[in-house]
Design a protein around this motif. Structure first.
Motif, short mmCIF file in Angstrom:
data_model
loop_
_atom_site.label_atom_id
_atom_site.label_comp_id
_atom_site.label_asym_id
_atom_site.label_seq_id
_atom_site.Cartn_x
_atom_site.Cartn_y
_atom_site.Cartn_z
N SER A 165 51.66 39.88 35.42
CA SER A 165 50.82 38.83 34.04
C SER A 165 50.42 39.95 32.99
O SER A 165 50.41 39.63 31.83
CB SER A 165 49.77 38.08 34.63
OG SER A 165 50.23 37.07 35.58
N LEU A 170 41.98 47.25 37.61
CA LEU A 170 42.44 46.32 38.70
C LEU A 170 42.67 47.36 39.83
O LEU A 170 42.58 47.08 41.10
CB LEU A 170 43.59 45.65 38.31
CG LEU A 170 43.35 44.57 37.36
CD1 LEU A 170 44.75 43.72 36.96
CD2 LEU A 170 42.60 43.36 38.05
N ILE A 183 45.28 35.54 36.36
CA ILE A 183 44.96 36.97 37.00
C ILE A 183 43.65 36.39 37.67
O ILE A 183 43.37 36.94 38.82
CB ILE A 183 44.89 38.04 35.96
CG1 ILE A 183 46.11 38.26 35.53
CG2 ILE A 183 44.17 39.23 36.48
CD1 ILE A 183 46.26 39.26 34.31
N ARG A 238 43.93 34.74 41.10
CA ARG A 238 44.36 35.41 42.20
C ARG A 238 43.21 36.33 42.67
O ARG A 238 43.08 36.36 43.99
CB ARG A 238 45.45 36.27 41.57
CG ARG A 238 46.63 35.33 41.17
CD ARG A 238 47.96 36.19 40.87
NE ARG A 238 49.16 35.39 40.38
CZ ARG A 238 49.03 35.86 38.99
NH1 ARG A 238 48.59 36.76 38.31
NH2 ARG A 238 50.08 34.94 38.55
N LEU A 239 42.61 36.91 41.72
CA LEU A 239 41.36 37.89 42.25
C LEU A 239 40.44 37.11 42.94
O LEU A 239 39.87 37.68 44.19
CB LEU A 239 40.87 38.41 41.04
CG LEU A 239 41.75 39.67 40.34
CD1 LEU A 239 41.05 40.04 39.13
CD2 LEU A 239 42.05 40.58 41.33
N ASN A 271 49.71 40.09 39.32
CA ASN A 271 48.70 40.33 38.40
C ASN A 271 49.11 41.52 37.23
O ASN A 271 48.95 41.34 36.00
CB ASN A 271 47.39 40.83 39.03
CG ASN A 271 46.55 39.84 39.72
OD1 ASN A 271 46.69 38.56 39.31
ND2 ASN A 271 45.58 40.01 40.52
#
Length: 249
Positions: free
Chosen positions: A69, A146, A214, A217-218, A66
């Motif tokens: 990215s 994040l 992102i 993935r989260l 992340n």
């Protein structure tokens, strides 16, 4: 015919034995290959991986990807908005990007944002009142958010815990920030930052795609964390139902 019958019979008599030998050879070869694969995995691993569960490892790799990215998006935004890094006070775009990365990963404040971090920094970076390197402030704000959503860490071990609700909230915040990035304008009706582009000459939706990675993935980590804690609760409930004592070592 009578002379070939004993040979034929002997072949079929020995066939199960031959088949067993072949299967044992295959099993031995497979076991040796598996052993080499396991040894290779251990040799390629890092010592600290022994202190990580599968979810910890996934969270660590997810955070790494992340952030990568996010840094890719920062470089793309600097290309689309070359006037921004010049307001950072650094001599070139490489220096500006390096300082933003350092501030995110070391959890240091960004001078242009004062003491603002996370959501406060995100709101301020997309406001018309902000003066300075808006690209750097925007990327820093998301990176800061994040890290905060993951408990202030970028690597995770058995002793760490991650709140799935905070990770889910971070994903939703990024979706909102992506929309705001494409909509916010100054007093003259000009976008604060240029990102995605759809015109007669062509389309550039690479920003939305990378932000989407992102978010994905989260969301995956959120599901994994929910299942992890759900299983812990189910195992405890099962132990009560079956009147089993819980292990202490």
């Amino acid at each position: 015919m009578p002379r070939t019958l004993p040979v034929f019979t002997a072949f079929w008599t020995r066939r199960p034995l031959l088949l067993a030998v072949v299967l044992m050879g295959c099993a031995s070869a497979c076991t040796q290959q598996q052993g080499r694969d396991i040894a290779k995995q251990f040799s390629n691993g890092k010592p600290d991986e022994f202190f990580q569960t599968s979810v910890d490892r996934m969270a660590t790799l997810g955070m790494r990807d992340n952030l990568q990215s996010l840094y890719l998006l920062m470089n793309k935004l600097y290309l689309r908005n070359p006037n921004q890094w010049r307001q950072s006070g650094y001599p070139d775009v490489v220096s500006a990007a390096r300082e933003i990365r350092k501030a995110i990963e070391n959890r240091q404040p960004l001078p242009a944002l004062g003491d603002r971090r996370d959501l406060a920094a995100l709101s301020y970076s997309l406001s018309p009142e902000f003066r300075g390197d808006r690209v750097g402030a925007f990327i820093y704000a998301i990176g800061s958010m994040l890290v905060t959503a993951h408990g202030g860490r970028t690597q995770f071990y058995i002793s760490d815990s991650i709140n799935p609700q905070f990770v889910n909230n971070a994903a939703r915040n990024i979706e909102k920030a992506t929309w705001l990035l494409s909509q916010r304008q100054d007093a003259n009706g000009v976008l604060l930052l240029f990102s995605n582009e759809i015109s007669e000459e062509g389309s550039n939706l690479s920003f939305a795609v990378e932000f989407g990675k992102i978010v994905a993935r989260l969301d995956l980590l959120t599901q994994m964390l929910d299942e992890r804690y759900r299983r812990i609760g189910l195992n405890y409930a099962q132990s009560l139902l079956l009147m089993n004592f819980l292990p202490v070592q």
